[in-house]
Design a protein around this motif. Structure first.
Motif, PDB file in Angstrom:
ATOM      1  N   ALA A 155       0.813  -1.218   0.000  1.00  0.00           N
ATOM      2  CA  ALA A 155       0.000   0.000   0.000  1.00  0.00           C
ATOM      3  C   ALA A 155       0.841   1.260   0.000  1.00  0.00           C
ATOM      4  O   ALA A 155       0.364   2.326  -0.403  1.00  0.00           O
ATOM      5  CB  ALA A 155      -0.913   0.007   1.225  1.00  0.00           C
ATOM      6  N   LYS A 156       2.092   1.162   0.440  1.00  0.00           N
ATOM      7  CA  LYS A 156       2.980   2.313   0.586  1.00  0.00           C
ATOM      8  C   LYS A 156       2.408   3.293   1.605  1.00  0.00           C
ATOM      9  O   LYS A 156       1.692   2.930   2.507  1.00  0.00           O
ATOM     10  CB  LYS A 156       3.225   2.974  -0.764  1.00  0.00           C
ATOM     11  N   GLN A 157       2.721   4.577   1.441  1.00  0.00           N
ATOM     12  CA  GLN A 157       2.323   5.610   2.383  1.00  0.00           C
ATOM     13  C   GLN A 157       1.116   6.362   1.807  1.00  0.00           C
ATOM     14  O   GLN A 157       0.820   6.242   0.633  1.00  0.00           O
ATOM     15  CB  GLN A 157       3.495   6.586   2.601  1.00  0.00           C
ATOM     16  N   PRO A 158       0.417   7.183   2.596  1.00  0.00           N
ATOM     17  CA  PRO A 158       0.581   7.455   4.026  1.00  0.00           C
ATOM     18  C   PRO A 158      -0.101   6.403   4.895  1.00  0.00           C
ATOM     19  O   PRO A 158      -0.716   5.473   4.375  1.00  0.00           O
ATOM     20  CB  PRO A 158      -0.077   8.831   4.175  1.00  0.00           C
ATOM     21  N   ALA A 159      -0.059   6.624   6.215  1.00  0.00           N
ATOM     22  CA  ALA A 159      -0.566   5.617   7.144  1.00  0.00           C
ATOM     23  C   ALA A 159      -2.056   5.359   6.958  1.00  0.00           C
ATOM     24  O   ALA A 159      -2.497   4.207   6.995  1.00  0.00           O
ATOM     25  CB  ALA A 159      -0.279   6.056   8.582  1.00  0.00           C
ATOM     26  N   GLY A 160      -2.850   6.419   6.757  1.00  0.00           N
ATOM     27  CA  GLY A 160      -4.297   6.244   6.604  1.00  0.00           C
ATOM     28  C   GLY A 160      -4.647   5.356   5.430  1.00  0.00           C
ATOM     29  O   GLY A 160      -5.515   4.476   5.523  1.00  0.00           O
ATOM     30  N   ALA A 161      -3.964   5.560   4.307  1.00  0.00           N
ATOM     31  CA  ALA A 161      -4.219   4.750   3.116  1.00  0.00           C
ATOM     32  C   ALA A 161      -3.792   3.305   3.349  1.00  0.00           C
ATOM     33  O   ALA A 161      -4.450   2.363   2.885  1.00  0.00           O
ATOM     34  CB  ALA A 161      -3.478   5.335   1.911  1.00  0.00           C
ATOM     35  N   ALA A 162      -2.692   3.113   4.083  1.00  0.00           N
ATOM     36  CA  ALA A 162      -2.216   1.759   4.360  1.00  0.00           C
ATOM     37  C   ALA A 162      -3.193   1.001   5.249  1.00  0.00           C
ATOM     38  O   ALA A 162      -3.481  -0.175   5.017  1.00  0.00           O
ATOM     39  CB  ALA A 162      -0.838   1.822   5.013  1.00  0.00           C
ATOM     40  N   VAL A 163      -3.725   1.667   6.278  1.00  0.00           N
ATOM     41  CA  VAL A 163      -4.693   1.012   7.164  1.00  0.00           C
ATOM     42  C   VAL A 163      -5.989   0.718   6.401  1.00  0.00           C
ATOM     43  O   VAL A 163      -6.622  -0.321   6.603  1.00  0.00           O
ATOM     44  CB  VAL A 163      -4.963   1.866   8.410  1.00  0.00           C
ATOM     45  N   MET A 164      -6.380   1.606   5.498  1.00  0.00           N
ATOM     46  CA  MET A 164      -7.565   1.347   4.681  1.00  0.00           C
ATOM     47  C   MET A 164      -7.340   0.133   3.773  1.00  0.00           C
ATOM     48  O   MET A 164      -8.249  -0.697   3.584  1.00  0.00           O
ATOM     49  CB  MET A 164      -7.899   2.577   3.840  1.00  0.00           C
ATOM     50  N   ALA A 165      -6.138  -0.010   3.239  1.00  0.00           N
ATOM     51  CA  ALA A 165      -5.819  -1.178   2.408  1.00  0.00           C
ATOM     52  C   ALA A 165      -5.915  -2.465   3.226  1.00  0.00           C
ATOM     53  O   ALA A 165      -6.408  -3.493   2.738  1.00  0.00           O
ATOM     54  CB  ALA A 165      -4.424  -1.028   1.805  1.00  0.00           C
ATOM     55  N   LEU A 166      -5.462  -2.416   4.480  1.00  0.00           N
ATOM     56  CA  LEU A 166      -5.574  -3.588   5.351  1.00  0.00           C
ATOM     57  C   LEU A 166      -7.038  -3.906   5.635  1.00  0.00           C
ATOM     58  O   LEU A 166      -7.447  -5.080   5.625  1.00  0.00           O
ATOM     59  CB  LEU A 166      -4.826  -3.340   6.657  1.00  0.00           C
TER      60      LEU A 166
END
Length: 292
Positions: free
Chosen positions: A141-152
């Motif tokens: 997912a790369k960065q930022p953190a919000g996008a990464a948590v949404m991908a999870l």
């Protein structure tokens, strides 16, 4: 969005119960995008003691005790709540490393501090395979953190099957992750364990979902009972943001928060102890109706 909410929890005891004490966490929270407009909690039979409290995490608690024998217990909560929770600016969140660093250097000790939601808790334990699963998702997912948590959140929705009855209240993170099926409590615990192991503070949310979706939208899984989802902490500026891994979405205006904590044990709608013999039967009924 304004909702009328009704929760009914019943217990039937084949053998009379005595010396019962319970903690109820059934009152929707006021704040965090919610406004509690009215609330009533009816308990039958009438408790011998009843006190209103607020726990460490800011949850409203009804502490009740019964001294006379009883063969049943009924708790009915009725409330009107307005929810206005705009989508969080996920793309404006810091990097994953920055969020982890901010969390570790936080100085607050209050219940909402991320420091309380980084390590193991009663139902959350690290699991190497799950840690790697989340790390892989973050790398993709790369960065930022919000996008990464949404991908999870979306990956758990895709990889896990919602199967009521396939797990129990005692199912562990390891068991839920291995079988890739369960209910909202299981998916939330899996996501929390994986986030914490990768340095992102995460907490458990217990609440309600809108029972009927807006016209033309699919019905969300978990709307027939109390629901569970995850708050992830995205740094000092953004703070806590709700993610619903059961449905692969952000927690929005369809989600009504009742209790928060490190895991399910901190947010149980009813907990306690009593003296009896034999089994007990319980039933939960939830209705969340839009009224404006």
């Amino acid at each position: 969005m304004k909702y009328a909410i009704r929760l009914k929890i019943t217990y039937d005891y084949p053998s009379a119960v005595s010396d019962a004490r319970h903690l109820l966490r059934v009152r929707p929270r006021d704040g965090g995008g919610q406004t509690l407009q009215s609330i009533d909690v009816a308990i039958a039979p009438r408790p011998g003691e009843h006190a209103r409290e607020t726990d460490f995490f800011g949850n409203g608690v009804d502490a009740i005790a019964f001294f006379a024998q009883q063969t049943e217990l009924s708790v009915v909560m009725e409330a009107k709540v307005t929810v206005d929770r705009p989508p969080a600016p996920l793309d404006a969140s810091p990097s994953l490393d920055a969020v982890a660093d901010e969390a570790l250097h936080g100085r607050s000790a209050e219940g909402a501090s991320p420091i309380h939601h980084l390590g193991p808790s009663r139902r959350i334990a690290p699991l190497a395979a799950l840690t790697a699963y989340v790390a892989e998702t973050f790398e993709t997912a790369k960065q930022p953190a919000g996008a990464a948590v949404m991908a999870l959140t979306k990956r758990i929705r895709a990889d896990f099957a919602y199967k009521p009855g396939s797990t129990s209240v005692g199912t562990t993170v390891a068991e839920a992750f291995a079988q890739k099926r369960g209910v909202c409590q299981d998916f939330s615990h899996v996501m929390i364990a994986g986030l914490r192991a990768n340095g992102i503070p995460a907490r458990y949310i217990s609440g309600f979902l809108r029972t009927e979706p807006p016209k033309g939208q699919p019905r969300l899984e978990g709307a027939d009972a109390m629901h569970a989802w995850v708050d992830a902490w995205l740094g000092n500026d953004i703070g806590w943001v709700g993610f619903d891994p059961t449905n692969g979405i952000l927690a929005g205006n369809d989600h009504i928060v009742v209790a928060v904590g490190r895991d399910y044990s901190d947010a149980l709608p009813i907990a306690g102890a009593f003296v009896t013999a034999g089994p007990q039967a319980t039933d939960h009924f939830v209705d969340v109706v839009p009224i404006g």
